[in-house]
Design a protein around this motif. Structure first.
Motif, mmCIF file in Angstrom:
data_model
loop_
_atom_site.group_PDB
_atom_site.id
_atom_site.type_symbol
_atom_site.label_atom_id
_atom_site.label_comp_id
_atom_site.label_asym_id
_atom_site.label_seq_id
_atom_site.Cartn_x
_atom_site.Cartn_y
_atom_site.Cartn_z
ATOM 1 N N LEU A 10 -1.240 -1.602 4.343
ATOM 2 C CA LEU A 10 -1.804 -2.258 3.161
ATOM 3 C C LEU A 10 -1.659 -1.356 1.938
ATOM 4 C CD1 LEU A 10 -3.436 -4.480 1.727
ATOM 5 C CD2 LEU A 10 -5.517 -3.357 2.559
ATOM 6 N N VAL A 11 -1.991 -0.099 2.091
ATOM 7 C CA VAL A 11 -1.869 0.854 0.978
ATOM 8 C C VAL A 11 -0.415 0.966 0.520
ATOM 9 C CG1 VAL A 11 -2.001 3.301 0.401
ATOM 10 C CG2 VAL A 11 -3.929 2.196 1.543
ATOM 11 N N LEU A 12 0.495 1.080 1.470
ATOM 12 C CA LEU A 12 1.909 1.258 1.133
ATOM 13 C C LEU A 12 2.492 0.022 0.454
ATOM 14 C CD1 LEU A 12 2.948 3.132 4.376
ATOM 15 C CD2 LEU A 12 3.097 4.068 2.058
ATOM 16 N N GLU A 13 1.986 -1.149 0.798
ATOM 17 C CA GLU A 13 2.483 -2.388 0.203
ATOM 18 C C GLU A 13 1.863 -2.669 -1.162
ATOM 19 O OE1 GLU A 13 1.454 -5.219 3.152
ATOM 20 O OE2 GLU A 13 2.988 -4.539 4.595
ATOM 21 N N THR A 14 0.743 -2.011 -1.466
ATOM 22 C CA THR A 14 -0.037 -2.361 -2.652
ATOM 23 C C THR A 14 0.195 -1.437 -3.836
ATOM 24 O OG1 THR A 14 -1.786 -3.314 -1.258
ATOM 25 C CG2 THR A 14 -2.370 -2.739 -3.531
ATOM 26 N N TRP A 69 -3.287 8.315 1.558
ATOM 27 C CA TRP A 69 -3.683 8.131 2.959
ATOM 28 C C TRP A 69 -5.134 7.626 2.996
ATOM 29 C CZ3 TRP A 69 -7.743 10.979 4.991
ATOM 30 C CH2 TRP A 69 -8.085 12.167 4.342
ATOM 31 N N PRO A 70 -5.417 6.651 3.872
ATOM 32 C CA PRO A 70 -6.752 6.034 3.869
ATOM 33 C C PRO A 70 -7.769 6.797 4.716
ATOM 34 C CG PRO A 70 -5.320 4.857 5.377
ATOM 35 C CD PRO A 70 -4.477 5.932 4.739
ATOM 36 N N GLN A 71 -8.923 7.018 4.136
ATOM 37 C CA GLN A 71 -10.076 7.528 4.881
ATOM 38 C C GLN A 71 -10.762 6.328 5.538
ATOM 39 O OE1 GLN A 71 -11.207 9.289 0.988
ATOM 40 N NE2 GLN A 71 -11.932 11.017 2.200
ATOM 41 N N LEU A 72 -11.123 6.461 6.807
ATOM 42 C CA LEU A 72 -11.600 5.313 7.578
ATOM 43 C C LEU A 72 -12.971 5.592 8.196
ATOM 44 C CD1 LEU A 72 -8.206 4.494 9.338
ATOM 45 C CD2 LEU A 72 -9.138 3.448 7.255
ATOM 46 N N PRO A 73 -14.033 5.534 7.399
ATOM 47 C CA PRO A 73 -15.370 5.826 7.933
ATOM 48 C C PRO A 73 -15.817 4.834 9.001
ATOM 49 C CG PRO A 73 -15.511 4.948 5.699
ATOM 50 C CD PRO A 73 -14.066 5.266 5.946
ATOM 51 N N GLY A 74 -15.188 3.647 9.044
ATOM 52 C CA GLY A 74 -15.537 2.690 10.089
ATOM 53 C C GLY A 74 -15.003 3.073 11.455
ATOM 54 N N VAL A 75 -14.060 3.997 11.494
ATOM 55 C CA VAL A 75 -13.481 4.457 12.766
ATOM 56 C C VAL A 75 -14.398 5.459 13.445
ATOM 57 C CG1 VAL A 75 -11.582 5.795 13.774
ATOM 58 C CG2 VAL A 75 -11.096 3.984 12.115
ATOM 59 N N SER A 76 -14.959 6.375 12.634
ATOM 60 C CA SER A 76 -15.745 7.462 13.213
ATOM 61 C C SER A 76 -16.603 8.107 12.141
ATOM 62 C CB SER A 76 -14.802 8.511 13.816
ATOM 63 O OG SER A 76 -15.478 9.729 14.084
ATOM 64 N N PHE A 77 -17.752 8.623 12.561
ATOM 65 C CA PHE A 77 -18.592 9.396 11.639
ATOM 66 C C PHE A 77 -17.838 10.609 11.100
ATOM 67 C CE2 PHE A 77 -21.642 12.999 11.195
ATOM 68 C CZ PHE A 77 -22.288 12.555 10.046
ATOM 69 N N ARG A 78 -16.913 11.122 11.898
ATOM 70 C CA ARG A 78 -16.132 12.288 11.467
ATOM 71 C C ARG A 78 -15.264 11.990 10.248
ATOM 72 N NH1 ARG A 78 -16.254 12.936 17.141
ATOM 73 N NH2 ARG A 78 -17.023 15.013 17.775
ATOM 74 N N GLU A 79 -15.075 10.695 9.927
ATOM 75 C CA GLU A 79 -14.272 10.348 8.754
ATOM 76 C C GLU A 79 -15.121 10.056 7.520
ATOM 77 O OE1 GLU A 79 -10.636 8.590 8.742
ATOM 78 O OE2 GLU A 79 -10.175 8.816 10.855
#
Length: 332
Positions: free
Chosen positions: A24-28, A34-44
């Motif tokens: 999505l980022v690359l197309e937009t 690079w995307p930070q993904l807090p929904g993946v893990s608390f570590r993000e």
């Protein structure tokens, strides 16, 4: 040179699928990040994500807490391996979006790519020791936090540089909008400036462009004195604040600085916005900015969302990005 009205984003996305977020980022965006993904893990989340390598760091993902367990032995080992050119990696466990992004772009080349780090003030005020005291108020931990973040910025630069003509790294400092409040009376403006200058210097010494993002108002003269190349401001809610400092921003622009206009909201306000309403809001801001610094729209303006979209839904994030793309088309 970055073209006028080029688009980029702040960092966080709500996606749990890293590849979907990266594509999505690359197309937009004109300047992918690079995307930070807090929904993946608390570590993000923005504090834990850059804590890896901090001596005596402790993380409890279940309780969603991170702290420093005062340990002289671990502090000593950190100093033994530290140099002024140190690099400290961000592993896949802490930045799945980054490592997925690097894999996807491995055979591609871009004019610009953007990375980001949590700013030294936000980081050192947001992470606490075992007694619950922010690291900022411990001189040694404050300095180690600064050393760590500079090393993270250098490592990020190394990872992105093979894929781009120029690396851009934003320093995300949301805490700047709260400095001077009763909660942060002990934060010295001179020390805040020194810390920002150190991170900006580390980025620029590698050959990167440095940016500062603040999702609110801020001490803009202090931000400009940091030596940063790009000032990213929340133009949706706080656009008028930069017009209070015409001489400072005029000098910044004359030196080649860029303004990144966060004109599309990443709050609940996005539900009510349309391409037409965003264009109207932008034109109103344009009139005010042209009065203060007429040169800004000739070559010195970038476009971004007002902040990261990590707290939104995926559908709301798509709307934010689509509105930004539509605005860019109208202005091209």
């Amino acid at each position: 040179m970055i073209k006028p009205f080029s688009t980029t984003g702040i960092g966080s996305l709500p996606h749990k699928d890293a590849e979907e977020a990266c594509r999505l980022v690359l197309e937009t965006f004109d300047i992918p990040f690079w995307p930070q993904l807090p929904g993946v893990s608390f570590r993000e989340f923005m504090i834990p994500q850059y804590s890896e390598g901090m001596p005596a760091i402790r993380i409890d993902p279940e309780k969603k807490t991170v702290w420093i367990d005062n340990s002289p032995e671990e502090l000593e080992r950190f100093y033994e391996t530290w140099t002024e050119k140190s690099r400290i990696a961000i592993s896949d466990d802490f930045a799945h979006g980054l490592h997925t992004f690097l894999r996807i772009i491995q055979n591609r080349k871009f004019d610009f790519l953007k990375g980001q780090i949590t700013g030294p003030l936000t980081f050192s005020l947001g992470i606490k020791d075992s007694e619950g005291k922010p690291a900022y108020f411990n001189e040694e931990l404050r300095e180690i936090s600064l050393m760590l973040l500079k090393a993270k910025a250098r490592w990020q630069y190394d990872m992105l540089r093979p894929h781009t003509g120029r690396v851009v790294i934003f320093i995300d400092e949301p805490i700047l909008s709260a400095l001077g409040s009763s909660s942060y009376l002990g934060v010295s403006p001179d020390e805040a400036l020194r810390m920002l200058q150190e991170v900006v210097k580390a980025i620029r010494e590698e050959g990167g462009l440095s940016g500062i993002h603040c999702c609110g108002t801020a001490d803009w003269p202090l931000v400009i004195r940091s030596g940063v190349d790009i000032v990213n401001f929340d133009a949706y809610d706080y656009g008028d604040t930069i017009t209070l400092y015409p001489s400072e921003f005029s000098g910044f622009l004359d030196r080649g600085g860029l303004l990144a206009c966060g004109i599309v909201p990443t709050s609940d306000a996005i539900k009510e916005e349309s391409p037409e309403s965003i264009l109207i809001r932008f034109e109103r801001l344009k009139d005010r900015l042209l009065h203060s610094f007429p040169e800004v729209f000739a070559s010195r303006m970038l476009l971004t969302p007002s902040c990261g979209t990590g707290s939104l839904t995926v559908s709301e994030t798509l709307k934010v990005f689509q509105l930004l793309m539509r605005l860019k088309e109208e202005l091209a």
